[in-house]
Design a protein around this motif. Structure first.
Motif, PDB file in Angstrom:
ATOM      1  N   SER A 233      44.043  45.081  41.911  1.00 55.81           N
ATOM      2  CA  SER A 233      44.170  45.699  40.588  1.00 55.81           C
ATOM      3  C   SER A 233      43.102  46.768  40.371  1.00 55.81           C
ATOM      4  CB  SER A 233      44.051  44.629  39.497  1.00 55.81           C
ATOM      5  OG  SER A 233      45.151  43.759  39.519  1.00 55.81           O
ATOM      6  N   PHE A 234      41.873  46.473  40.800  1.00 51.80           N
ATOM      7  CA  PHE A 234      40.812  47.473  40.676  1.00 51.80           C
ATOM      8  C   PHE A 234      41.179  48.742  41.445  1.00 51.80           C
ATOM      9  CE2 PHE A 234      37.658  43.858  39.906  1.00 51.80           C
ATOM     10  CZ  PHE A 234      37.509  44.171  38.562  1.00 51.80           C
ATOM     11  N   ARG A 235      41.648  48.581  42.684  1.00 53.21           N
ATOM     12  CA  ARG A 235      42.020  49.757  43.497  1.00 53.21           C
ATOM     13  C   ARG A 235      43.132  50.555  42.839  1.00 53.21           C
ATOM     14  NH1 ARG A 235      41.220  46.236  47.985  1.00 53.21           N
ATOM     15  NH2 ARG A 235      43.429  45.703  47.944  1.00 53.21           N
ATOM     16  N   SER A 236      44.111  49.855  42.293  1.00 58.09           N
ATOM     17  CA  SER A 236      45.233  50.553  41.647  1.00 58.09           C
ATOM     18  C   SER A 236      44.757  51.407  40.483  1.00 58.09           C
ATOM     19  CB  SER A 236      46.253  49.514  41.163  1.00 58.09           C
ATOM     20  OG  SER A 236      47.292  50.126  40.432  1.00 58.09           O
ATOM     21  N   HIS A 237      43.878  50.882  39.656  1.00 56.63           N
ATOM     22  CA  HIS A 237      43.385  51.650  38.507  1.00 56.63           C
ATOM     23  C   HIS A 237      42.506  52.815  38.951  1.00 56.63           C
ATOM     24  CE1 HIS A 237      45.139  48.840  35.811  1.00 56.63           C
ATOM     25  NE2 HIS A 237      44.293  47.851  36.065  1.00 56.63           N
ATOM     26  N   LEU A 238      41.699  52.598  39.974  1.00 58.97           N
ATOM     27  CA  LEU A 238      40.796  53.652  40.427  1.00 58.97           C
ATOM     28  C   LEU A 238      41.528  54.786  41.138  1.00 58.97           C
ATOM     29  CD1 LEU A 238      37.813  51.455  41.665  1.00 58.97           C
ATOM     30  CD2 LEU A 238      37.876  52.909  39.626  1.00 58.97           C
ATOM     31  N   PRO A 241      44.548  58.908  38.272  1.00 54.44           N
ATOM     32  CA  PRO A 241      43.679  59.943  37.668  1.00 54.44           C
ATOM     33  C   PRO A 241      43.537  59.799  36.154  1.00 54.44           C
ATOM     34  CG  PRO A 241      45.190  60.924  39.252  1.00 54.44           C
ATOM     35  CD  PRO A 241      45.641  59.514  39.059  1.00 54.44           C
ATOM     36  N   ALA A 242      44.610  59.397  35.469  1.00 56.54           N
ATOM     37  CA  ALA A 242      44.529  59.252  34.009  1.00 56.54           C
ATOM     38  C   ALA A 242      43.580  58.124  33.634  1.00 56.54           C
ATOM     39  CB  ALA A 242      45.927  58.988  33.440  1.00 56.54           C
ATOM     40  N   MET A 243      43.646  57.016  34.361  1.00 56.73           N
ATOM     41  CA  MET A 243      42.739  55.910  34.077  1.00 56.73           C
ATOM     42  C   MET A 243      41.293  56.304  34.375  1.00 56.73           C
ATOM     43  SD  MET A 243      44.592  53.505  32.827  1.00 56.73           S
ATOM     44  CE  MET A 243      43.542  52.063  32.888  1.00 56.73           C
ATOM     45  N   ALA A 357      47.530  52.040  28.528  1.00 53.27           N
ATOM     46  CA  ALA A 357      47.823  52.728  29.788  1.00 53.27           C
ATOM     47  C   ALA A 357      47.930  51.763  30.963  1.00 53.27           C
ATOM     48  CB  ALA A 357      46.734  53.769  30.067  1.00 53.27           C
ATOM     49  N   ALA A 358      47.254  50.624  30.882  1.00 52.30           N
ATOM     50  CA  ALA A 358      47.270  49.661  31.992  1.00 52.30           C
ATOM     51  C   ALA A 358      48.517  48.785  31.866  1.00 52.30           C
ATOM     52  CB  ALA A 358      46.009  48.809  31.960  1.00 52.30           C
ATOM     53  N   ARG A 359      49.539  49.099  32.633  1.00 50.87           N
ATOM     54  CA  ARG A 359      50.784  48.340  32.559  1.00 50.87           C
ATOM     55  C   ARG A 359      50.677  47.007  33.281  1.00 50.87           C
ATOM     56  NH1 ARG A 359      51.970  53.749  32.829  1.00 50.87           N
ATOM     57  NH2 ARG A 359      53.268  54.525  31.125  1.00 50.87           N
ATOM     58  N   GLN A 360      49.697  46.873  34.158  1.00 52.68           N
ATOM     59  CA  GLN A 360      49.409  45.600  34.803  1.00 52.68           C
ATOM     60  C   GLN A 360      47.907  45.554  35.091  1.00 52.68           C
ATOM     61  OE1 GLN A 360      51.571  45.447  38.471  1.00 52.68           O
ATOM     62  NE2 GLN A 360      50.676  47.309  39.291  1.00 52.68           N
ATOM     63  N   GLY A 361      47.397  44.362  35.337  1.00 54.53           N
ATOM     64  CA  GLY A 361      45.965  44.225  35.594  1.00 54.53           C
ATOM     65  C   GLY A 361      45.118  44.690  34.433  1.00 54.53           C
ATOM     66  N   ARG A 362      45.500  44.302  33.210  1.00 54.88           N
ATOM     67  CA  ARG A 362      44.773  44.791  32.038  1.00 54.88           C
ATOM     68  C   ARG A 362      43.338  44.278  31.988  1.00 54.88           C
ATOM     69  NH1 ARG A 362      49.453  44.444  27.337  1.00 54.88           N
ATOM     70  NH2 ARG A 362      50.612  46.284  28.027  1.00 54.88           N
ATOM     71  N   ALA A 363      43.125  43.047  32.416  1.00 51.53           N
ATOM     72  CA  ALA A 363      41.759  42.520  32.417  1.00 51.53           C
ATOM     73  C   ALA A 363      40.856  43.358  33.320  1.00 51.53           C
ATOM     74  CB  ALA A 363      41.754  41.063  32.867  1.00 51.53           C
ATOM     75  N   GLN A 364      41.377  43.746  34.488  1.00 52.71           N
ATOM     76  CA  GLN A 364      40.587  44.575  35.408  1.00 52.71           C
ATOM     77  C   GLN A 364      40.384  45.977  34.837  1.00 52.71           C
ATOM     78  OE1 GLN A 364      43.128  42.514  36.563  1.00 52.71           O
ATOM     79  NE2 GLN A 364      41.632  41.030  37.306  1.00 52.71           N
ATOM     80  N   ALA A 365      41.410  46.527  34.176  1.00 49.47           N
ATOM     81  CA  ALA A 365      41.272  47.854  33.564  1.00 49.47           C
ATOM     82  C   ALA A 365      40.194  47.841  32.485  1.00 49.47           C
ATOM     83  CB  ALA A 365      42.606  48.302  32.972  1.00 49.47           C
ATOM     84  N   SER A 366      40.202  46.805  31.656  1.00 54.81           N
ATOM     85  CA  SER A 366      39.187  46.693  30.608  1.00 54.81           C
ATOM     86  C   SER A 366      37.799  46.526  31.209  1.00 54.81           C
ATOM     87  CB  SER A 366      39.508  45.501  29.704  1.00 54.81           C
ATOM     88  OG  SER A 366      40.720  45.722  29.016  1.00 54.81           O
ATOM     89  N   SER A 367      37.709  45.748  32.297  1.00 55.73           N
ATOM     90  CA  SER A 367      36.410  45.555  32.956  1.00 55.73           C
ATOM     91  C   SER A 367      35.878  46.875  33.498  1.00 55.73           C
ATOM     92  CB  SER A 367      36.533  44.538  34.087  1.00 55.73           C
ATOM     93  OG  SER A 367      36.844  43.264  33.593  1.00 55.73           O
ATOM     94  N   LEU A 368      36.756  47.694  34.078  1.00 52.80           N
ATOM     95  CA  LEU A 368      36.326  48.979  34.616  1.00 52.80           C
ATOM     96  C   LEU A 368      35.905  49.929  33.500  1.00 52.80           C
ATOM     97  CD1 LEU A 368      38.966  49.495  37.445  1.00 52.80           C
ATOM     98  CD2 LEU A 368      36.502  49.212  37.756  1.00 52.80           C
ATOM     99  N   TYR A 369      36.616  49.892  32.374  1.00 53.02           N
ATOM    100  CA  TYR A 369      36.221  50.733  31.243  1.00 53.02           C
ATOM    101  C   TYR A 369      34.840  50.325  30.742  1.00 53.02           C
ATOM    102  CZ  TYR A 369      36.005  52.723  26.572  1.00 53.02           C
ATOM    103  OH  TYR A 369      35.589  53.388  25.443  1.00 53.02           O
ATOM    104  N   LEU A 370      34.625  49.016  30.579  1.00 48.43           N
ATOM    105  CA  LEU A 370      33.326  48.544  30.112  1.00 48.43           C
ATOM    106  C   LEU A 370      32.233  48.772  31.147  1.00 48.43           C
ATOM    107  CD1 LEU A 370      34.447  45.254  28.345  1.00 48.43           C
ATOM    108  CD2 LEU A 370      33.613  47.347  27.242  1.00 48.43           C
ATOM    109  N   PHE A 371      32.605  48.741  32.431  1.00 50.09           N
ATOM    110  CA  PHE A 371      31.642  49.064  33.479  1.00 50.09           C
ATOM    111  C   PHE A 371      31.144  50.500  33.304  1.00 50.09           C
ATOM    112  CE2 PHE A 371      30.807  50.938  37.685  1.00 50.09           C
ATOM    113  CZ  PHE A 371      29.795  50.094  38.135  1.00 50.09           C
ATOM    114  N   GLY A 372      32.072  51.451  33.128  1.00 53.04           N
ATOM    115  CA  GLY A 372      31.677  52.839  32.890  1.00 53.04           C
ATOM    116  C   GLY A 372      30.894  52.991  31.596  1.00 53.04           C
ATOM    117  N   TYR A 373      31.312  52.271  30.576  1.00 56.95           N
ATOM    118  CA  TYR A 373      30.689  52.322  29.250  1.00 56.95           C
ATOM    119  C   TYR A 373      29.215  51.934  29.328  1.00 56.95           C
ATOM    120  CZ  TYR A 373      30.512  50.822  24.247  1.00 56.95           C
ATOM    121  OH  TYR A 373      30.219  50.634  22.925  1.00 56.95           O
TER     122      TYR A 373
END
Length: 421
Positions: A233-238, A241-243, A357-373
């Motif tokens: 899931s992390f790889r998919s979000h990374l 480009p929009a994510m 925007a995260a149609r799957q793996g939302r927990a991982q998407a949120s974690s990556l956003y907070l990681f950048g934050y």
């Protein structure tokens, strides 16, 4: 501060982390207006309040750290930057750990451990020990923001979830404001060690209130750690480009915001203002502007477009930063209020955009956003201290305008490509 609820249907098996003080709840989701709902709301508000007061109370104390330990402004900011750096990294793993331990258990352990480490600051007042405690706190604090949304998503029916999360975020904002204000007022008369002790005791009280009031999980099922699935899931979000633009936006927004709060105390303690630590702490009252803007701008974005309203929020944040260049105290305080209003509005829009925007793996998407934050908080916050030491407040604001200008441009780009997101 906020993240997206996890994808997937609620599960039927309860965890075993039941406190005797909390009566067993009947099966089913928690409904709005019920006693269980209000207990959950009190617990979530207390947890958000405690977490962010423990994290941010050191900001008005940085000039005292610099004085007591003979540090530069940049070095004093490590008291926060180390915490947020470890928080960013640990949050990537915390949600996965909660799949084994249970949501309620991990959140309580997070609050209890963080309160203990804060109290210990008063007992080990050497700078290396203080930094070690603050770094460890970044790890312990990660268990709550990463998991609170998961609990709400699993246990509450949809009509109740929105209000509950809104009050959790409100508790977070009020906690961040109160921690700064109390620390500044207490340190002015009794020193930063007493301030740390008081904030730590408040953290203990929040942990006890949380444990005694939060209803036990009814829809949590322990699972084996799925490292391969999470990494996928992390790889998919990374690779999206929009994510990546949304993750970068969190980095830029938080970096530009927290840097100003890190060092505004240095400006207000020095001429021409020469204010006391107590009065500097009271400047945190402008945080109330952020509590208003997060809801208002989020609603406005639904009608006018997320990218457009987010860009307006960033421009307000930039305008507020520029107003702090004034030697007029009222204009400077207005600038802090405008900065705060713009930041919370833009952040609320961006974080909800990640969830959509995260149609799957939302927990991982949120974690990556907070990681950048939180990486933005650590890196830009630390870099701002070097700019302040080298070029004064004008040079510092010059540095802060760079990430905020980039964030405004990124918001416009996201608005133009919204269809792709």
């Amino acid at each position: 501060m906020s993240s997206a609820p996890p994808a997937g249907a609620p599960l039927s098996r309860a965890d075993t982390t039941v406190s005797p003080a909390v009566p067993a709840q009947p099966p089913g989701h928690i409904e709005r207006g019920t006693p269980a709902f209000w207990r959950a709301v009190v617990a979530l508000f207390a947890s958000g309040f405690s977490t962010f007061s423990l994290l941010y109370f050191v900001q008005p104390l940085m000039p005292l750290f610099a004085h007591d330990f003979g540090l530069s402004a940049a070095a004093s900011s490590l008291a926060l930057s180390l915490s947020t750096a470890l928080l960013a990294i640990s949050m990537l793993a915390a949600s996965a750990v909660s799949e084994r331990l249970g949501r309620r258990t991990l959140m309580f352990a997070s609050l209890l451990g963080s309160a203990t480490l804060t109290t210990a600051m008063a007992l080990f007042p050497q700078w290396p020990a203080l930094l070690t405690l603050r770094a460890l706190m970044g790890i312990t604090l990660s268990g709550l923001p990463a998991v609170a949304m998961a609990y709400v998503g699993e246990e509450m029916e949809p009509r109740a979830a929105g209000l509950a999360m809104g009050l959790y975020i409100g508790g977070s904002a009020i906690g961040g404001m109160s921690g700064r204000l109390l620390a500044g007022v207490i340190a002015d008369g009794h020193g930063w060690r007493v301030a740390a002790l008081v904030i730590g005791l408040i953290g203990f009280a929040g942990a006890v209130l949380f444990w005694r009031t939060l209803p036990a999980s009814r829809h949590f099922k322990p699972r084996a750690l799925d490292l391969a699935g999470a990494l996928g899931s992390f790889r998919s979000h990374l690779r999206n480009p929009a994510m990546l633009r949304l993750f970068a936006q969190g980095f830029l927004l938080m970096g530009g915001f927290v840097a100003v709060y890190n060092y505004i105390g240095f400006r207000l303690l020095a001429p021409p203002f020469s204010l006391s630590h107590a009065v500097v702490g009271m400047v945190s009252v402008v945080y109330l502007a952020g509590i208003v803007s997060s809801a208002w701008m989020g609603d406005l974005a639904a009608r006018l477009g997320h990218g457009r309203v987010m860009a307006a929020g960033v421009l307000l944040q930039l305008a507020g930063a520029l107003l702090t260049l004034s030697d007029n105290l009222w204009l400077l305080v207005l600038g802090m209020a405008v900065l705060t209003f713009g930041f919370f509005g833009a952040h609320s829009i961006c974080s909800s955009w990640v969830a959509r925007a995260a149609r799957q793996g939302r927990a991982q998407a949120s974690s990556l956003y907070l990681f950048g934050y939180y990486c933005g908080s650590s890196l830009i916050g630390l870099g701002g201290g070097y700019a302040l030491d080298l070029a004064g407040w004008n040079g510092f604001i010059g540095l802060v305008t760079v990430p905020l200008a980039l964030a405004a441009a990124n918001a416009i780009l996201l608005a133009r490509r919204a269809a792709a997101v």
